[in-house]
Design a protein around this motif. Structure first.
Motif, mmCIF file in Angstrom:
data_model
loop_
_atom_site.group_PDB
_atom_site.id
_atom_site.type_symbol
_atom_site.label_atom_id
_atom_site.label_comp_id
_atom_site.label_asym_id
_atom_site.label_seq_id
_atom_site.Cartn_x
_atom_site.Cartn_y
_atom_site.Cartn_z
ATOM 1 N N VAL A 213 32.839 11.892 83.455
ATOM 2 C CA VAL A 213 33.543 13.026 84.016
ATOM 3 C C VAL A 213 34.727 13.169 83.303
ATOM 4 O O VAL A 213 35.588 12.319 83.175
ATOM 5 C CB VAL A 213 33.939 12.567 85.379
ATOM 6 N N TRP B 31 35.080 18.598 90.275
ATOM 7 C CA TRP B 31 34.918 18.112 88.880
ATOM 8 C C TRP B 31 33.214 18.056 88.620
ATOM 9 O O TRP B 31 32.340 18.189 89.352
ATOM 10 C CB TRP B 31 35.032 16.427 89.108
ATOM 11 N N GLU B 32 32.995 18.046 87.453
ATOM 12 C CA GLU B 32 31.549 17.965 86.817
ATOM 13 C C GLU B 32 31.272 16.889 86.271
ATOM 14 O O GLU B 32 32.014 16.364 85.231
ATOM 15 C CB GLU B 32 31.552 19.254 85.881
ATOM 16 N N ALA B 33 30.178 16.217 86.774
ATOM 17 C CA ALA B 33 29.639 14.898 86.132
ATOM 18 C C ALA B 33 28.552 15.239 85.022
ATOM 19 O O ALA B 33 27.630 15.781 85.714
ATOM 20 C CB ALA B 33 29.238 13.918 87.068
#
Length: 408
Positions: free
Chosen positions: A76, A51-53
């Motif tokens: 996110v 995941w990319e925040a």
């Protein structure tokens, strides 16, 4: 499918608890409010799942003018198929300082007798874990989904939320269809009070204690303001809300600072007051009434000058169209997981979820926690969360996300 979802949560629960321990161990005392390091930690942790925040830092000067040191809010985004709602799950990472009286380390994430201890174990770093692992469980099913989830991890609830969710909304970084914000497992909050906070500075003139007539006593004037404020309480008690769970407006002075020394006429006194408003009240009208009450209390007092500064004016959270489907699903799934009916009602507290409501986005509060705030020791020593409540809340949230996002 429901059973598969809850089994995944059971199978990964040790991982969820370990994640919560990690987010508890990074201090976020507010004040002083140096919260960017915690956001950096969370952003790094979610990379483990691919995941990319997104990091949305509030400009430093804006934060310092506000009374804090650093704020980086996180989003996110987990988009699925077309045709469904975007549901934002919001928890805040800023916390009040631990204070005295702890028998457990406030930033230890200690587990003992089925509880996890630490500042924000219940409010609301717990729901960083609840919401992340509910989302992971949903995605692990591998079934077609529609709409999307946004995880909003924000860092300005204790100061009012304007630089937390308020910042994300003001900057048009998000516009979800529904919001679930941090709450407790045995009640869904559908409405909450508004809040006005004022700083009242009474300016007089210092003088020698042996010759008090040479000064103008700011504390003596302040006592007249205190009498006026507390004299209003019987009238406020007569005002009742129609929202279940909310009673009457309240008003108090929470802090007083002033004076120079024991033998000196106080030349300046600063008071901070809090006025909670029920959803039926108009915050603008209430502020005007309170200011008039304060000014009238010292009108004509020789040598006395007042400054009244607004610290916060938050609006109430009111139910909006669309929230009912979220509430119905949460109640249905809670009955299945908890084995009992849970309530959906208002609370006299206030939270930053109201800011979504002010933008026309239906919002409710639901997450991991006991039946009442006192049971959790929230904002007190030895704050704690039952691990069983964390597990159950994660299941309820995951099942609700499945209800709303499963493709037909």
């Amino acid at each position: 499918m429901n059973e598969k979802l809850t089994q995944w949560i059971d199978a990964h629960f040790d991982e969820e608890v370990a994640f919560l321990q990690q987010v508890l161990r990074v201090p976020t005392d507010t004040p002083p409010g140096n919260n960017a390091p915690h956001a950096d930690t969370v952003a790094e942790l979610v990379k483990a799942w691919g995941w990319e925040a997104e990091k949305h830092a509030v400009p430093e000067q804006r934060v310092r003018d506000y009374g804090m040191e650093s704020i980086t809010n996180l989003i996110v985004r987990r988009p699925y198929g077309a045709g469904g709602p975007t549901i934002a799950l919001n928890a805040h990472g800023d916390v009040v300082p631990p204070g005295d009286g702890w028998t457990k380390p406030p930033y230890g994430g200690l587990i003992e007798d089925g509880y996890i201890y630490g500042r924000a174990a219940a409010v609301s770093k717990s729901d960083f874990a609840t919401y992340i692992f509910a989302t992971r469980a949903l995605e692990a099913l591998g079934v077609p989904l529609k709409g999307g989830i946004e995880l909003h991890f924000t860092y300005d609830e204790e100061f009012g939320g304007l630089l937390g969710p308020g910042w994300l909304l003001e900057q048009k970084l998000t516009k979800p269809d529904l919001v679930m914000a941090a709450g407790f497992s045995y009640n869904i909050v559908t409405a909450h009070n508004a809040c006005l906070q004022l700083e009242i500075t009474v300016h007089g003139k210092s003088g020698h204690g042996a010759m008090p007539e040479t000064g103008h006593d700011a504390l003596q004037a302040a006592t007249k303001i205190l009498s006026a404020i507390y004299g209003q309480l019987p009238e406020l008690k007569k005002v009742k809300s129609n929202v279940p769970g909310i009673d009457s407006p309240t008003m108090l002075v929470g802090r007083i600072d002033g004076g120079t020394n024991t033998n000196v006429v106080p030349g300046k006194v600063v008071m901070k007051m809090d006025r909670r408003m029920i959803p039926e009240e108009d915050p603008v009208a209430v502020e005007a009434q309170v200011r008039a009450l304060i000014e009238e209390a010292v009108r004509g007092e020789p040598g006395i000058r007042l400054e009244i500064r607004r610290l916060l004016l938050s609006h109430a959270l009111r139910p909006l169209p669309g929230a009912d489907q979220l509430v119905a699903s949460l109640r249905r799934n809670a009955k299945e997981v908890l084995g009992e009916e849970i309530t959906a009602q208002g609370t006299p507290l206030y939270a930053d979820a109201r800011l979504y409501g002010e933008h026309g986005i239906p919002a409710v509060l639901y997450g991991a926690g006991p039946r009442s705030v006192p049971e959790s020791n929230a904002k007190k020593a030895d704050e704690k969360l039952s691990l069983d409540d964390l597990r159950k809340a994660t299941k309820v949230v995951a099942l609700t996300l499945l209800d709303l996002l499963a493709a037909d």
